[in-house]
Design a protein around this motif. Structure first.
Motif, PDB file in Angstrom:
ATOM      1  N   GLN A 256       0.855  -1.368   0.028  1.00 32.53           N
ATOM      2  CA  GLN A 256       0.014   0.120   0.053  1.00 32.53           C
ATOM      3  C   GLN A 256       0.824   1.415   0.061  1.00 32.53           C
ATOM      4  O   GLN A 256       0.708   2.287  -0.798  1.00 32.53           O
ATOM      5  N   ALA A 257       1.768   1.276   0.889  1.00 27.14           N
ATOM      6  CA  ALA A 257       2.511   2.402   1.137  1.00 27.14           C
ATOM      7  C   ALA A 257       3.737   2.638   0.324  1.00 27.14           C
ATOM      8  O   ALA A 257       5.146   2.253   0.622  1.00 27.14           O
ATOM      9  N   ARG A 258       3.562   2.800  -0.926  1.00 30.70           N
ATOM     10  CA  ARG A 258       4.598   2.698  -1.949  1.00 30.70           C
ATOM     11  C   ARG A 258       4.627   4.003  -3.091  1.00 30.70           C
ATOM     12  O   ARG A 258       3.426   4.531  -3.224  1.00 30.70           O
ATOM     13  N   GLY A 259       5.782   4.286  -3.562  1.00 32.26           N
ATOM     14  CA  GLY A 259       5.630   5.260  -4.445  1.00 32.26           C
ATOM     15  C   GLY A 259       5.761   6.729  -3.850  1.00 32.26           C
ATOM     16  O   GLY A 259       5.348   6.860  -2.422  1.00 32.26           O
ATOM     17  N   PRO A 260       5.908   7.828  -4.743  1.00 30.24           N
ATOM     18  CA  PRO A 260       5.855   9.274  -4.473  1.00 30.24           C
ATOM     19  C   PRO A 260       4.793   9.708  -3.629  1.00 30.24           C
ATOM     20  O   PRO A 260       4.657  10.690  -2.889  1.00 30.24           O
ATOM     21  N   GLY A 261       3.632   8.857  -4.122  1.00 31.12           N
ATOM     22  CA  GLY A 261       2.398   9.406  -3.534  1.00 31.12           C
ATOM     23  C   GLY A 261       2.137   9.312  -2.112  1.00 31.12           C
ATOM     24  O   GLY A 261       1.226   9.618  -1.462  1.00 31.12           O
ATOM     25  N   ALA A 262       2.926   8.042  -1.471  1.00 30.86           N
ATOM     26  CA  ALA A 262       2.661   7.888  -0.109  1.00 30.86           C
ATOM     27  C   ALA A 262       3.980   8.794   0.858  1.00 30.86           C
ATOM     28  O   ALA A 262       3.873   8.486   1.833  1.00 30.86           O
ATOM     29  N   CYS A 263       4.560   9.502   0.155  1.00 33.55           N
ATOM     30  CA  CYS A 263       5.533  10.338   0.866  1.00 33.55           C
ATOM     31  C   CYS A 263       4.711  11.597   1.846  1.00 33.55           C
ATOM     32  O   CYS A 263       3.806  12.090   1.201  1.00 33.55           O
ATOM     33  N   PRO A 264       5.198  11.969   2.945  1.00 36.88           N
ATOM     34  CA  PRO A 264       4.732  13.054   3.669  1.00 36.88           C
ATOM     35  C   PRO A 264       4.982  14.119   2.662  1.00 36.88           C
ATOM     36  O   PRO A 264       6.326  14.439   2.451  1.00 36.88           O
ATOM     37  N   GLN A 265       4.099  15.172   2.540  1.00 34.70           N
ATOM     38  CA  GLN A 265       4.287  16.081   1.487  1.00 34.70           C
ATOM     39  C   GLN A 265       3.296  17.256   1.773  1.00 34.70           C
ATOM     40  O   GLN A 265       2.372  17.211   2.463  1.00 34.70           O
ATOM     41  N   VAL A 266       3.846  18.553   1.599  1.00 38.47           N
ATOM     42  CA  VAL A 266       3.259  19.643   1.408  1.00 38.47           C
ATOM     43  C   VAL A 266       2.501  19.800   0.002  1.00 38.47           C
ATOM     44  O   VAL A 266       3.171  19.871  -1.064  1.00 38.47           O
ATOM     45  N   GLU A 267       0.962  19.797   0.019  1.00 38.35           N
ATOM     46  CA  GLU A 267       0.173  19.707  -1.195  1.00 38.35           C
ATOM     47  C   GLU A 267       0.318  21.239  -1.912  1.00 38.35           C
ATOM     48  O   GLU A 267       0.120  21.316  -2.999  1.00 38.35           O
ATOM     49  N   GLY A 268       0.358  22.136  -0.853  1.00 41.06           N
ATOM     50  CA  GLY A 268       0.134  23.618  -1.555  1.00 41.06           C
ATOM     51  C   GLY A 268      -0.566  24.519  -0.511  1.00 41.06           C
ATOM     52  O   GLY A 268      -0.567  24.242   0.964  1.00 41.06           O
ATOM     53  N   LEU A 269      -0.768  26.065  -0.845  1.00 41.03           N
ATOM     54  CA  LEU A 269      -1.340  26.557   0.189  1.00 41.03           C
ATOM     55  C   LEU A 269      -2.682  26.557   0.440  1.00 41.03           C
ATOM     56  O   LEU A 269      -3.627  26.125  -0.364  1.00 41.03           O
ATOM     57  N   ALA A 270      -3.281  26.839   1.609  1.00 40.48           N
ATOM     58  CA  ALA A 270      -4.461  26.480   1.946  1.00 40.48           C
ATOM     59  C   ALA A 270      -5.351  27.729   1.620  1.00 40.48           C
ATOM     60  O   ALA A 270      -6.644  27.690   1.585  1.00 40.48           O
ATOM     61  N   GLY A 271      -4.797  28.910   1.480  1.00 36.20           N
ATOM     62  CA  GLY A 271      -5.531  30.307   1.151  1.00 36.20           C
ATOM     63  C   GLY A 271      -4.890  31.073  -0.101  1.00 36.20           C
ATOM     64  O   GLY A 271      -4.355  30.126  -0.830  1.00 36.20           O
ATOM     65  N   SER A 272      -5.090  32.401  -0.201  1.00 35.57           N
ATOM     66  CA  SER A 272      -4.594  32.935  -1.405  1.00 35.57           C
ATOM     67  C   SER A 272      -2.917  32.945  -1.108  1.00 35.57           C
ATOM     68  O   SER A 272      -2.669  33.120  -0.159  1.00 35.57           O
ATOM     69  N   GLN A 273      -2.399  33.265  -2.332  1.00 35.94           N
ATOM     70  CA  GLN A 273      -0.805  33.163  -2.136  1.00 35.94           C
ATOM     71  C   GLN A 273      -0.586  34.591  -2.142  1.00 35.94           C
ATOM     72  O   GLN A 273       0.674  34.904  -2.415  1.00 35.94           O
ATOM     73  N   LEU A 274      -1.154  35.806  -2.280  1.00 36.08           N
ATOM     74  CA  LEU A 274      -1.072  37.050  -2.468  1.00 36.08           C
ATOM     75  C   LEU A 274      -0.634  37.435  -0.624  1.00 36.08           C
ATOM     76  O   LEU A 274      -1.917  37.259  -0.020  1.00 36.08           O
ATOM     77  N   VAL A 275       0.307  38.175  -0.579  1.00 36.51           N
ATOM     78  CA  VAL A 275       0.778  38.584   0.735  1.00 36.51           C
ATOM     79  C   VAL A 275       1.155  39.742   0.716  1.00 36.51           C
ATOM     80  O   VAL A 275       2.181  40.122   0.025  1.00 36.51           O
ATOM     81  N   PRO A 276       0.498  41.114   1.350  1.00 34.82           N
ATOM     82  CA  PRO A 276       0.725  42.346   1.060  1.00 34.82           C
ATOM     83  C   PRO A 276       2.250  42.658   2.031  1.00 34.82           C
ATOM     84  O   PRO A 276       2.376  42.184   3.096  1.00 34.82           O
TER      85      PRO A 276
END
Length: 1943
Positions: free
Chosen positions: A707-727
């Motif tokens: 079950q736990a094989r391949g890059p999909g099973a790695c602990p990973q950051v998928e992306g930003l949870a909100g807007s990527q714009l930061v003033p």
């Protein structure tokens, strides 16, 4: 040995074309003189029917060809060639392997490796195809020297004989020894008709073969029809090889033909197998049917009567005729013409079984059925028009008589063709076929007509070309004699130029299995266990399966590793690797395979196709390459040291994988090619099951069912949870989505966010918010961001770590975007136009700016923007028509285009904005509307709900006007800088100009009153209207069009050389030069980096150029693309036909690549402008400081002295007239400029320093741009006496005088002598220079006139040619100078001696043979030279007689000369080596002179003859232009002051019209009277007039063929009846005081244009004696006016000979006194005359010297050979002094041969050389002699005038001589082979050298004088005793003198 088979030796004079006959009754030699050693030299009383070629020539050819075999690039191949020889046939001796090449005039014997073993000469021969072989040339008057082509060449192995038949003598044959082809075993003396074997024409083929029968060999020969005498020779004949009449067909079979020409057989080949002989040929049928067909004929081998002859037609599927054939085992191969015009070929194979079946069928039908088949049709017949017919014999007759008999019909021809289908088609005609069977396969070799050899694999009924190679020269057909050697390893290929040995198979050249199999060579295969490409027999296990791989087997492929298990594995483990290798060969029990992993070996275990090996341990593996996670090694399956199969194997390292992708270490680990797993908690990448205990594992993607094989099973950051714009500047919180953190569940840890800001990485603490399943959120701590770099938007990468270092994978590129509202939004409109999602507002608090909304106080936000602000408008003017694009720059000019769509007005007129050019808030571009001229006003921008913005600048509508152009014309190539003048031209911003429709690019800026542009090329000259476009407004200038003129043309440019410093004035002449705007002289330079740095970048438009500033000069040097540097100077236009340019300076280190003129857009290379002379840069001159004490010390100059400045290379790049020398502000006039010296005449008084440069004036030399300051000059003034008592002065003076008198006297005497010569030399040069300058104009005029005359002469010479003497006359005059016309005359026979002529001739013949003995000849020479009574004249006479006698053996003569020269050098080395060859005192020196005359004759005719002849004619022309005194012989125009006519004589040139034709004494053959103009002088005597008239009337006729001047009278004709015969003396001659003056044209008052005729003198019988080179003139019969007393009367012409006192004559006895007196007394005016003559002739003298010294030409090989020999002599005797060697070479060649030729042109040309011309040539020859000496050439006031004339040129000529010697020394050595080849050509070329027997007779007279001494010397020599040389000389004496010896 019988009389028919004698070996003939060469006869005397054989190379000289003299036919000798043997007398009938030759007296036998005394017995004591007979010796076996002498047998070859004894006379054989036999005629010479075969060509008499001497041993010397044979050896010469042998040496010539020794180096001909050459190895070819192909392995194992060799080549043989012979220069200038055509090869015909090739034969191979089966057992020996020796090759024999039959060629034109030669037979070559070669080793199997094509090394030359022997060569025999077979021609050329005196012969004619219309004559039977003759013994006496009188029997065949039409005979001429004919090349002997080889027609048949076969080997008789049994008799060890080579049969060779040539085309000459009706194709008779000869037999030669197989071991040495030079040995003739048989040669028919008087061949009969039956011995005519080969065709006597080279284009008609002859084929043959030797048939071995029991007890004897027979020769079967077939030939085509050739020549009228060959019609009776049968096309096929059986000939005997042994017996009394070899090659005779008497009593043997002959193919009897009714009329050969009806059939015209053309034979292709003759072959034999064990039972039969076969002939393949083409012929036509009887006369009724004209088409040709291909046939094969068969004859039983034992059938000597040709009863068994049967022929059948061959057909190759309807193709053309057979071209080549070969009998292979079981098959007859034939190449047939195919395609249109036979341009292609088809190869057919005829099985021999079918061939025999077809022939037996034809024989059976002709024997038993009358030739008719079952259907009744005629299927067999008796051919060739014979009386025999097919018969009806008993049915068993064919079996009873398998080879026929007398009663069987013959020759039988089958009618049914033998058909075959082509096995192969080729795209070019085939000329040769050969084949062999090897390794069970049939391989054919096809040679085509283009020199290519094709190898063909015949596989069943198909043929395939598997290899083609160019063997012969392209276009040279391969001969039908394509031979395979006995070993079957090579094929010998013959073309007309060479023989090549070509390997049949080249298996070793294929390095690997793939190339071996891809070659498709049926003889090659891959021997697996040997690891090489071999023939099958060379592979020891080829019979076993899979051991020898053959490309023609099915599924044939190289051994390879099909699979690996595992394909790769970790480097930390050592394990077994299994290789799958299909078709692996089987080994013996004690043999093993092993595996090689790189350098590591391990034993292999084989089970079927599987091989197991153990991989190397980790410490045996090399480290991973940097940046990689594995190392790949070559894995080879080895047998011993042979790689059987190979592949690559990789060892990987999981711990190195994670470093390859820092952003996603887990993904890199489990997603790699290798089986690596990820341990999340410990962040390790491992192989196998190696995670720490209790830790979960993320497995490799290559695992299955996990079950736990391949890059999909790695602990990973998928992306930003909100807007990527930061003033920026606002505290913000970032959240990220994470996945697969269940691997860390239950484990305490802290998380951090990491932002990679520019210049720093910012760490933020983070918290984990777990969600359902495996997902979660990471919240980064809130933070204000202030990046160091202000940007509107800044992407910042972000990642997360667990703890400080355990990074989570980023699933993709994760980043946040920091944005700053203040950046990029400078005003309110920009801010409000920003993206709404950014939240930017225009904030009015404090300093108004664009800010992030929350950062602005609530009350400070401004919703409406301020009034538009206009900063600038461009342009400020525009045409009234409108249409101008107006640019408005400012701020708050709207947020979008809709805001400004209708908001702009210009000067009150609407302006339409362009949406594509609008820029938010900052720029509006609008198009103006029309308005009246003069309208002006501001620009307004009115945006709704806001006040309008008004510009401070006003826009004005103005009307541009064009007024004029300058210049008004320019070249059609363009490039002219055109100025358009007008008003208001600065209207609008978009201005463009056009000339005649072509754009004229404008040079910025445009000024109000002028526009400057550069014209473009125009198609043709003509007018072009100028148009200027201002926006949409167009203005033209129709009243003043621009004129395109034809491009300028350059026709001359000089000088063509300059110093690198440049600045030399170049005069360029041409047409249309005044239309060029800016002519440039440019040079492209290539050089080092420091040179390139000197160049500026290419000129770019200068936008800041002021309208009122003057134009700047272009850069001197600019950088071009490609790294070149271009340096230029601007030329001055002097007129439409003259430019004055200064040469550009060239920096040091730069190499000029191209020098050219840039005339606007026209570029002309300097070489094109100067008539082919390229421009040359010379190094800058170097001058030494004036003062020897250094440049800081002043030079002390005495007034009146000439300044001498020393330097190097002073005149290489400048002339004297261009050099400027200044002393302060005064000029030092340059008088002379040489390579190393500059002489100038300083001002008489001290000039002032220039520009206040100091107290003393500076000495400055200016050479173009090169300025050299050489120090200060101090004038020495006369000393002034101070005020001093007179008495003291007197006393002091007396004392000083007494004290210094002695010292001064001695010093001055010494210094006077030492400096006088130098001062004289300098002054003489200065005087000569000024004198030559004075006569310069006159010289140029004279030279122009002379060149016109010489051009006319050249055109005349094209028709008539230069009157060279024929070689015989040339040789006689060179060998025997001063002997008149006939140095050798045959002695008149005394009565009763006619019968002894043959005996004397025999004796001289033996003397000629005896001269071929080197020992005899050297003894003879040494003995004669030792005799005291043997004078120098005798030595020269004997040397020349030897030169004639040995003329046909020049190689031998050269050897004798070298030997004698070696003896001479040894003699002089012990005395004074510099005296060697100085005079002609020995025989070898005369031999050397004659040898050079022979060897350089061709060089004289082809190279040096023309300039020498042109010099001679130029001298004659110049002399004839001025008066010549007929009595004293002095002339006004001469170079020799002793022949100078010093008195001024008034003369006038006249042109007489000379009548030519019948009765006018003109050229013979004229049919009508012609008038030919002739130039004479009115002061000429009548004899002089006749000489000039004959010279001009007969200018194309050699002198010996002209009428004699004393056989003709000159007749003046006036009117119809007025005829007056003119003569030098008659009754009208003027006599005063015993002085009678010779009559002249002036005396007779003959006017200009008078008509004269040349008539025969009456006392000559009324006919003109042509005097056509009488064989032996009896003596001089030319009466000359004498100046002696004749009855007290003295004759005079122009001046009276003054009488000298006897005392004066006595005083001038010495030559030195005479020369000194002449030098002192010759006035300047006479010297001017000499200089004028010298200047006019200078070009012709230079041309002659350059031709002699081979300037820009290869040196004759004889000169190189001689100089190399002299170098060897010097080295042998240890002479290292270069001056001695220089003297030897000068004495041997230049002084010995060339000076003699210069002084005596009558040795080379058939011309008359007058005394004046001879005196001038003596001066030129003396100049040449002075140029050849090494010592420095200095002249002084006492020097002879003749030496003064060329004082300035001699240093240049010396350099030419030294360069000549240096070039010869550096050229490649002249090898003996090359020299011998050249000597052979000379010997052959002059085959009829004159008077050979007469020379031998004269030589014998000298031998007779010292007969006893010579006999004694020969008897004293032990080797001479063995050779019985004295005995042979005594026999010669007996024959020649008819005296009885004591023998």
């Amino acid at each position: 040995m019988d009389e028919h088979s004698r070996v003939h030796d060469g006869l005397p004079c054989e190379g000289l074309g003299i036919v000798t006959k043997e007398p009938q009754g030759v007296r036998e030699l005394p017995k004591q003189c007979r010796d076996p050693l002498l047998e070859p030299f004894l006379p054989a009383p036999v005629m010479a029917p075969w060509p008499p070629f001497g041993l010397g020539l044979l050896l010469l050819l042998l040496l010539l060809l020794l180096l001909s075999p050459e190895p070819l690039p192909l392995t194992g191949a060799h080549r043989f060639s012979a220069p200038n020889t055509t090869f015909n046939h090739l034969a191979l001796a089966p057992g020996r392997g020796t090759l024999y090449v039959g060629a034109v005039n030669h037979l070559f014997q070669l080793s199997p490796e094509l090394q030359l073993e022997a060569v025999a000469v077979t021609g050329p021969v005196a012969d004619s195809p219309d004559c039977l072989p003759f013994r006496d040339p009188a029997e065949c008057p039409q005979a001429q020297l004919t090349d002997n082509a080889n027609q048949l060449l076969v080997v008789s192995s049994r008799a060890q004989e080579l049969v060779a038949c040539g085309q000459v003598r009706q194709g008779v044959c000869e037999k030669r020894h197989l071991g040495d082809v030079t040995k003739v075993l048989y040669q028919a003396e008087d061949p009969g008709d039956g011995q005519f074997v080969a065709a006597n024409a080279p284009g008609v083929a002859t084929v043959g073969l030797v048939v071995p029968l029991p007890g004897r060999d027979l020769l079967l020969v077939a030939r085509g029809l050739a020549g009228k005498l060959s019609a009776g020779v049968p096309p096929l004949a059986v000939r005997q090889l042994a017996g009394p009449q070899p090659f005779s067909s008497e009593g043997l079979g002959r193919l009897v033909v009714g009329d050969f020409s009806d059939y015209n057989n053309s034979y292709v080949g003759a072959f034999a197998d064990a039972h039969s002989a076969y002939f393949v040929f083409r012929r036509r049928g009887a006369r009724a049917q004209a088409e040709y067909r291909s046939y094969v004929a068969r004859v039983c081998l034992g059938d000597a009567n040709l009863y068994s002859y049967v022929e059948v037609p061959l057909s190759c599927q309807g193709q053309g005729l057979v071209q080549a054939a070969f009998l292979a085992p079981g098959t007859l191969l034939g190449a047939f013409a195919a395609g249109a015009r036979g341009a292609q070929a088809a190869l057919c194979a005829f099985p021999l079984a079918e061939l025999h079946r077809s022939m037996e069928q034809a024989r059976r039908l002709c024997y038993t059925a009358g030739g008719r088949g079952p259907s009744g049709a005629e299927e067999a017949t008796v051919e060739y028009g014979v009386t025999s017919r097919c018969v009806t014999l008993p049915p068993d007759s064919p079996e009873s008589y398998p080879c026929g008999d007398e009663h069987t019909p013959s020759p039988i021809a089958g009618r049914q063709p033998l058909e075959a289908w082509p096995v192969l088609w080729l795209g070019q005609p085939i000329s040769a076929v050969a084949a062999l069977q090897a390794d069970g396969h049939t391989i054919a070799f096809l040679g085509d007509t283009q020199g290519q050899l094709h190898k063909v694999f015949i596989n069943g009924s198909q043929g395939q070309v598997y290899h083609s190679q160019q063997v012969g020269p392209p276009g040279s057909a391969i001969s039908a004699d394509l031979l395979v050697d006995s070993s079957g390893s090579h094929v010998y290929v013959l073309t007309a130029q060479q023989v090549d040995q070509v390997p049949i198979a080249t298996c070793p050249q294929f390095p690997d299995c793939t190339s071996c199999l891809q070659a498709r060579d049926p003889l090659c295969g891959w021997c697996v266990l040997q690891g090489r490409c071999t023939r099958k027999g060379q592979c020891t296990r080829a019979a076993q399966a899979n051991q020898w791989l053959w490309s023609y087997e099915e599924d044939s492929y190289c051994l390879h590793i099909q699979s690996l298990s595992p394909a790769h594995h970790p480097r930390q483990e050592q394990r077994q690797v299994t290789l799958s290798v299909p078709r692996l060969p089987t080994l013996a029990v004690d043999e093993y395979f092993h595996c090689a992993f790189g350098d590591y070996d391990s034993l292999a275990h084989v089970e079927g196709p599987h091989v197991a090996c153990v991989s190397p341990p980790q410490d045996q593996l090399p480290p991973n390459p940097p940046g990689t996670d594995h190392v790949t090694l070559a894995l080879a399956l080895m047998f011993e040291d042979v790689a059987v199969a190979a592949t690559n194997f990789s060892f990987y390292d999981c711990s190195a994988v994670r470093a390859l992708e820092a952003a996603a270490p887990c993904r890199a680990c489990v997603g790699s090619l290798w089986r690596c797993h990820w341990c999340p908690q410990s962040s390790l990448c491992v192989y196998g099951e190696h995670c720490p205990e209790g830790e979960k594992t993320v497995y490799s993607a290559q695992e299955v069912d996990i079950q736990a094989r391949g890059p999909g099973a790695c602990p990973q950051v998928e992306g930003l949870a909100g807007s990527q714009l930061v003033p920026v500047g606002w505290e913000s919180r970032v959240a990220l989505r994470v996945h697969n953190l269940q691997h860390f569940r239950g484990l305490p840890a802290s998380y951090y966010c990491w932002l990679e800001l520019p210049g720093e990485v910012q760490r933020l603490p983070a918290t984990l918010e777990e969600a359902d399943g495996d997902s979660g959120l990471i919240h980064c701590q809130a933070q204000q961001f202030h990046p160091s770099l202000s940007q509107r938007e800044l992407p910042v990468p972000i990642y997360v770590t667990r703890g400080e270092a355990q990074r989570l994978d980023n699933a993709g590129a994760v980043h946040v975007t920091l944005y700053d509202c203040a950046v990029g939004h400078p005003d309110c409109s920009h801010c409000q136009a920003a993206n709404g999602s950014l939240g930017c507002v225009w904030c009015g608090a404090g300093q108004p700016a664009c800010r992030y909304g929350p950062l602005c106080p609530p009350g400070a936000v401004q919703r409406l923007c301020p009034t538009p602000s206009i900063d600038a408008i461009q342009p400020l003017t525009g045409p009234p028509e409108g249409g101008l694009a107006l640019t408005i720059l400012g701020s708050n000019l709207g947020r979008a285009f809709d805001d400004v769509r209708d908001a702009v007005s210009v000067a009150g007129r609407p302006c339409s904005p362009d949406p594509s050019l609008y820029r938010t808030s900052a720029r509006i571009v609008c198009v103006t509307s029309p308005a009246p001229n003069g309208t002006t006003g501001p620009v307004q921008v009115a945006i709704k709900s806001r006040l309008p913005g008004v510009s401070s600048q006003h826009f004005t509508y103005q009307d541009p006007v064009l007024l004029s152009l300058s210049p008004r014309w320019g070249p059609q190539a363009g490039g002219t800088q055109l100025t358009i003048h007008g008003q208001h031209l600065q209207t609008g911003g978009n201005i463009s100009a056009f000339v005649g429709g072509q754009p004229c690019p404008i040079r910025e800026p445009v000024c109000p009153e002028a526009i400057v542009c550069r014209t473009m090329p125009q198609a043709s000259p003509g007018e072009a209207v100028v148009l200027v476009v201002f926006g949409h407004a167009r203005r033209t200038l129709p009243s003043s069009p621009f004129h395109y003129t034809a491009n300028p043309q350059l026709v001359a440019a000089e000088p063509s050389v300059s110093f690198r410093g440049g600045g030399r004035l170049i005069r360029v002449r041409g047409t249309g030069l005044d239309v060029v705007w800016r002519p440039l002289l440019s040079v492209w330079l290539e050089g080092e980096a420091e040179v390139q740095a000197l160049g500026a970048p290419p000129e770019a438009p200068d936008l800041r150029r002021s309208c009122r500033a003057p134009a700047a000069d272009p850069q001197a040097c600019i950088q071009l693309e490609g790294g070149l540097l271009q340096c230029s100077t601007i030329c001055a236009v002097n007129s439409s036909s003259l430019l004055l340019c200064r040469s550009p300076a060239v920096p040091d280190g730069a190499r000029p690549q191209r020098v050219f003129f840039a005339l606007d857009n026209v570029q002309v290379d300097f070489a094109s402008a100067s008539g082919g002379q390229g421009f040359l840069y010379q190094p800058n001159p170097r001058l030494a400081p004036l003062s020897r004490e250094g440049p800081a010390r002043p030079y002390r100059l005495k007034p009146g002295h000439v300044l001498d400045v020393e330097g190097e290379g002073l005149n290489l790049g400048i002339s004297k007239e261009e050099v400027r020398v200044h002393i302060g502000d005064g000029e030092c006039r340059v008088k002379t400029l040489t390579l190393t010296h500059l002489y100038c005449e300083p001002p008489p008084r001290a000039p002032q320093p220039a520009n206040g440069s100091g107290a003393l004036p500076q000495f400055v030399v200016q050479m173009g741009n090169v300025r050299l300051a050489l120090g200060h000059v101090q004038y020495e003034a006369e000393p002034t006496l101070a005020a001093f008592p007179v008495e003291a002065q007197v006393g002091l003076g007396m004392g000083a005088a007494v004290l210094t008198a002695a010292v001064l006297l001695l010093t001055l005497m010494y210094r006077h002598k030492s400096k006088q010569a130098l001062r004289d030399y300098q002054k003489v040069l200065v005087q000569l220079e000024s004198l030559e300058t004075g006569v310069g104009d006159q010289c140029r005029k004279e030279f122009t006139d002379l060149m016109t005359e010489m051009t006319d002469l050249s055109s005349d010479l094209e028709a008539s040619g230069i009157p060279f003497l024929d070689y015989h006359t040339y040789a006689e005059r060179a060998f025997f100078p001063g002997h008149g016309g006939c140095p050798l005359q045959p002695e008149l026979e005394r009565p009763g001696e006619e019968g002894r002529r043959a005996t004397v001739r025999q004796g001289l013949t033996q003397l000629s043979n005896l001269l071929n003995s080197k020992l005899f000849l050297l003894t003879l020479i040494h003995t004669l030279e030792e005799q005291p009574g043997f004078s120098q004249r005798d030595r020269c006479q004997v040397a020349s007689l030897l030169s004639l006698a040995l003329h046909g053996k020049l190689e031998y003569l050269t050897d004798i000369m070298k030997t004698l020269l070696g003896d001479l050098a040894a003699h002089y080395v012990h005395k004074n080596p510099k005296l060697m060859l100085r005079r002609t005192e020995t025989m070898v020196e005369k031999l050397l002179t004659n040898w050079l005359s022979i060897c350089l004759h061709a060089f004289l005719r082809e190279v040096a003859g023309e300039p020498l002849y042109m010099l001679l004619r130029a001298i004659q022309y110049q002399v004839d232009k001025g008066p010549v005194d007929a009595v004293t012989g002095k002339a006004k125009r001469t170079l020799n002051d002793s022949r100078l006519l010093r008195e001024d004589v008034d003369f006038r040139p006249l042109t007489l019209m000379v009548l030519l034709g019948p009765g006018a004494g003109g050229a013979a053959g004229s049919s009508e009277v012609q008038r030919v103009p002739a130039r004479v002088l009115d002061t000429d005597t009548i004899t002089q007039v006749k000489e000039k008239v004959l010279d001009q009337v007969y200018k194309g006729t050699p002198f010996s063929q002209r009428p004699s001047v004393h056989a003709l009278d000159l007749e003046w004709r006036s009117g119809l009846a007025g005829h007056l015969t003119l003569s030098d003396e008659d009754l009208t001659s003027v006599t005063q005081n015993h002085w009678k003056r010779l009559n002249t044209l002036q005396h007779y008052k003959v006017p200009d244009g008078a008509t004269v005729g040349l008539i025969p003198q009456l006392h000559n019988g009324g006919t003109v004696s042509q005097n056509l080179a009488q064989s032996c003139p009896s003596g001089e019969n030319i009466p000359m006016p004498e100046d002696g007393e004749e009855g007290g009367i003295h004759l005079w012409h122009l001046v009276k000979a003054t009488e000298e006192p006897e005392e004066a004559k006595a005083r001038r006895n010495s030559l030195r006194e005479r020369e000194r007196t002449r030098a002192k007394t010759i006035p300047e005016i006479y010297l001017t005359r000499l200089l004028s003559m010298k200047g006019t002739l200078q070009k012709f003298v230079d041309d002659a010297f350059q031709a002699i010294l081979s300037v820009n030409r290869p040196v004759p090989i004889a000169v190189k050979y001689l100089f190399d020999f002299l170098d060897e002599l010097a080295e042998k005797h240890g002479i290292e002094d270069p001056e001695t060697l220089h003297i030897w070479k000068t004495n041997s060649l230049l002084l010995r041969f060339w000076v003699n030729t210069l002084k005596n042109p009558q040795l080379v040309f058939d011309v008359r050389v007058s005394d004046n011309v001879d005196a001038i040539l003596a001066v030129i020859a003396q100049t040449f002699m002075d140029s050849c000496t090494i010592s420095e050439h200095k002249v002084g006031r006492d020097s002879p005038v003749n030496k003064l004339l060329y004082a300035r040129e001699i240093p240049r000529y010396k350099q030419m001589v030294e360069k000549y010697y240096a070039d010869i020394r550096q050229s490649s050595a002249a090898g003996c082979q090359d020299m011998n080849s050249a000597l052979a050509e000379l010997s052959a070329k002059y085959t009829s050298a004159p008077h050979c027997l007469e020379a031998l007779q004269e030589l014998y007279l000298h031998i007779h004088r010292y007969y006893d001494q010579i006999i004694s010397a020969l008897e004293e020599d032990p080797v001479g005793q063995k050779m019985q040389l004295a005995c042979r000389l005594q026999q010669i004496a007996a024959l020649v003198e008819n005296k009885v010896t004591d023998l």
